[in-house]
Design a protein around this motif. Sequence first.
Motif, short mmCIF file in Angstrom:
data_model
loop_
_atom_site.label_atom_id
_atom_site.label_comp_id
_atom_site.label_asym_id
_atom_site.label_seq_id
_atom_site.Cartn_x
_atom_site.Cartn_y
_atom_site.Cartn_z
N THR A 212 -10.14 -28.83 21.80
CA THR A 212 -11.15 -27.82 22.12
C THR A 212 -10.95 -27.34 23.55
O THR A 212 -10.60 -28.13 24.44
CB THR A 212 -12.58 -28.37 21.95
OG1 THR A 212 -13.52 -27.41 22.46
CG2 THR A 212 -12.79 -29.69 22.68
N VAL A 235 -10.01 -25.58 17.92
CA VAL A 235 -11.28 -25.19 17.31
C VAL A 235 -11.58 -23.72 17.57
O VAL A 235 -11.95 -22.95 16.67
CB VAL A 235 -12.43 -26.08 17.83
CG1 VAL A 235 -13.77 -25.56 17.33
CG2 VAL A 235 -12.22 -27.53 17.41
N GLN A 236 -11.39 -23.28 18.82
CA GLN A 236 -11.78 -21.92 19.18
C GLN A 236 -10.81 -20.86 18.66
O GLN A 236 -11.11 -19.68 18.70
CB GLN A 236 -11.92 -21.80 20.70
CG GLN A 236 -13.14 -22.51 21.26
CD GLN A 236 -12.98 -24.01 21.31
OE1 GLN A 236 -11.87 -24.53 21.41
NE2 GLN A 236 -14.09 -24.74 21.24
N CYS A 239 -12.95 -20.40 15.67
CA CYS A 239 -14.36 -20.15 15.97
C CYS A 239 -14.51 -19.93 17.47
O CYS A 239 -14.87 -20.86 18.21
CB CYS A 239 -15.22 -21.32 15.52
SG CYS A 239 -14.91 -21.82 13.79
N ARG A 242 -17.59 -21.22 19.38
CA ARG A 242 -17.99 -22.61 19.21
C ARG A 242 -17.73 -23.39 20.50
O ARG A 242 -16.62 -23.40 21.02
CB ARG A 242 -17.20 -23.26 18.07
CG ARG A 242 -17.79 -24.58 17.58
CD ARG A 242 -19.00 -24.34 16.71
NE ARG A 242 -19.52 -25.58 16.17
CZ ARG A 242 -20.44 -25.64 15.21
NH1 ARG A 242 -20.92 -24.52 14.68
NH2 ARG A 242 -20.87 -26.79 14.76
N VAL A 244 -17.52 -26.96 22.11
CA VAL A 244 -17.36 -28.37 21.73
C VAL A 244 -16.74 -29.12 22.89
O VAL A 244 -15.66 -28.77 23.35
CB VAL A 244 -16.45 -28.52 20.49
CG1 VAL A 244 -16.41 -29.98 20.05
CG2 VAL A 244 -16.91 -27.62 19.35
N ASP A 252 -19.38 -32.76 16.16
CA ASP A 252 -19.46 -31.36 15.78
C ASP A 252 -19.14 -31.12 14.31
O ASP A 252 -18.15 -31.62 13.79
CB ASP A 252 -18.49 -30.57 16.67
CG ASP A 252 -18.46 -29.10 16.32
OD1 ASP A 252 -19.50 -28.43 16.50
OD2 ASP A 252 -17.40 -28.62 15.87
N THR A 254 -18.24 -28.24 12.77
CA THR A 254 -17.03 -27.43 12.57
C THR A 254 -15.78 -28.29 12.66
O THR A 254 -14.87 -28.20 11.83
CB THR A 254 -16.97 -26.29 13.60
OG1 THR A 254 -18.03 -25.36 13.33
CG2 THR A 254 -15.64 -25.56 13.53
N THR A 255 -15.74 -29.14 13.68
CA THR A 255 -14.59 -30.04 13.83
C THR A 255 -14.47 -30.95 12.60
O THR A 255 -13.36 -31.19 12.10
CB THR A 255 -14.74 -30.90 15.09
OG1 THR A 255 -14.87 -30.03 16.23
CG2 THR A 255 -13.55 -31.82 15.29
N CYS A 272 -17.06 -22.26 10.77
CA CYS A 272 -17.64 -22.01 12.09
C CYS A 272 -19.14 -22.20 12.12
O CYS A 272 -19.73 -22.30 13.22
CB CYS A 272 -17.30 -20.59 12.54
SG CYS A 272 -15.53 -20.28 12.71
N PHE A 273 -19.78 -22.28 10.97
CA PHE A 273 -21.23 -22.38 10.93
C PHE A 273 -21.71 -23.77 10.50
O PHE A 273 -22.91 -23.98 10.29
CB PHE A 273 -21.79 -21.31 9.98
CG PHE A 273 -21.38 -19.92 10.37
CD1 PHE A 273 -22.00 -19.28 11.44
CD2 PHE A 273 -20.34 -19.27 9.72
CE1 PHE A 273 -21.61 -18.00 11.82
CE2 PHE A 273 -19.95 -17.99 10.08
CZ PHE A 273 -20.59 -17.36 11.15
N VAL A 275 -22.93 -27.56 10.67
CA VAL A 275 -23.77 -28.26 11.65
C VAL A 275 -23.48 -29.75 11.61
O VAL A 275 -22.80 -30.25 10.74
CB VAL A 275 -25.28 -28.01 11.37
CG1 VAL A 275 -25.60 -26.55 11.56
CG2 VAL A 275 -25.63 -28.46 9.95
#
Length: 275
Positions: A212, A235-236, A239, A242, A244, A252, A254-255, A272-273, A275
């Motif tokens: 991240t 990750v980014q 997303c 996001r 993190v 996280d 997404t991770t 990406c959404f 939780v």
Amino acid sequence: MLLRTILAATTIAATALLVPATAAHAAAPATRPDAVTTTDAAPASTATAAERAAAAAADPVVVVGGLIGISIAYEPIAARLRADGYRVSIYQLPNLGFGDIRESARALSSYVDQVRAATGASRVDLVTHSEGGLVSRWYVKFLGGADKVDQYVSLGSPQYGTYVANILAVVGLGSCAGIVACQQMTIGSSFLAELNGGDDTPGPVRWTTVRTWQDELVRPVDNAVLADGATNVLVQAWCPLRVVGHLGLVLDGTTYTAVRQTLAGAAIRPNCFAV
């Protein structure tokens, strides 16, 4: 200002790992190899019945903690995996990872053999965080782990070292304040030179790294990637919005979707959404 920011982040991350500890958890070196039941706090699974059945039949998963990584800090990701059907145990590094990474790898080797004996599996999958990724790589590369590990997934592991370790000497704390593992994680250490000599991804193991941009402790962030055919996930890249952090990689959503897709052998497309 940058030095203060990095040192503050280091302190916050260490505190975050230590605060939840109880005396019982601090004393326990690892979750038992047969401790694979879902806890009451486990999140609701988003996997289908077929996916859970496939996960239950898959390799057992060993979550390998990092520096100062007490077992309870990894219960969130372990609980997600259990809810999705995986057989999971947590490996806490000996002496909380302060000692020689090579010794921690030897201890991990014994633990993996315990998991294999308890589950009847010939191989395990390793989901590793931070220093745990280096411990696991040493085990695979030098201690016979290539024959016992199917998949290796690292979350924020300083594969090629981190300036955060180097910077302690700059601020007057000497060589990592005497912490052996920290010395080994400095950029240019003899340990990393040996670990990274030759093939980054030996054996038939499937290698994946996740990193991240907001990692406070692995700098530069791209030192968390591996060469030689590894799948490296930022990750980014999927997303962009996001956020993190280093510890956040094991919390996280997404991770976690990237981890679950990797273990399932699916194409990696992080949600990406989540939780």
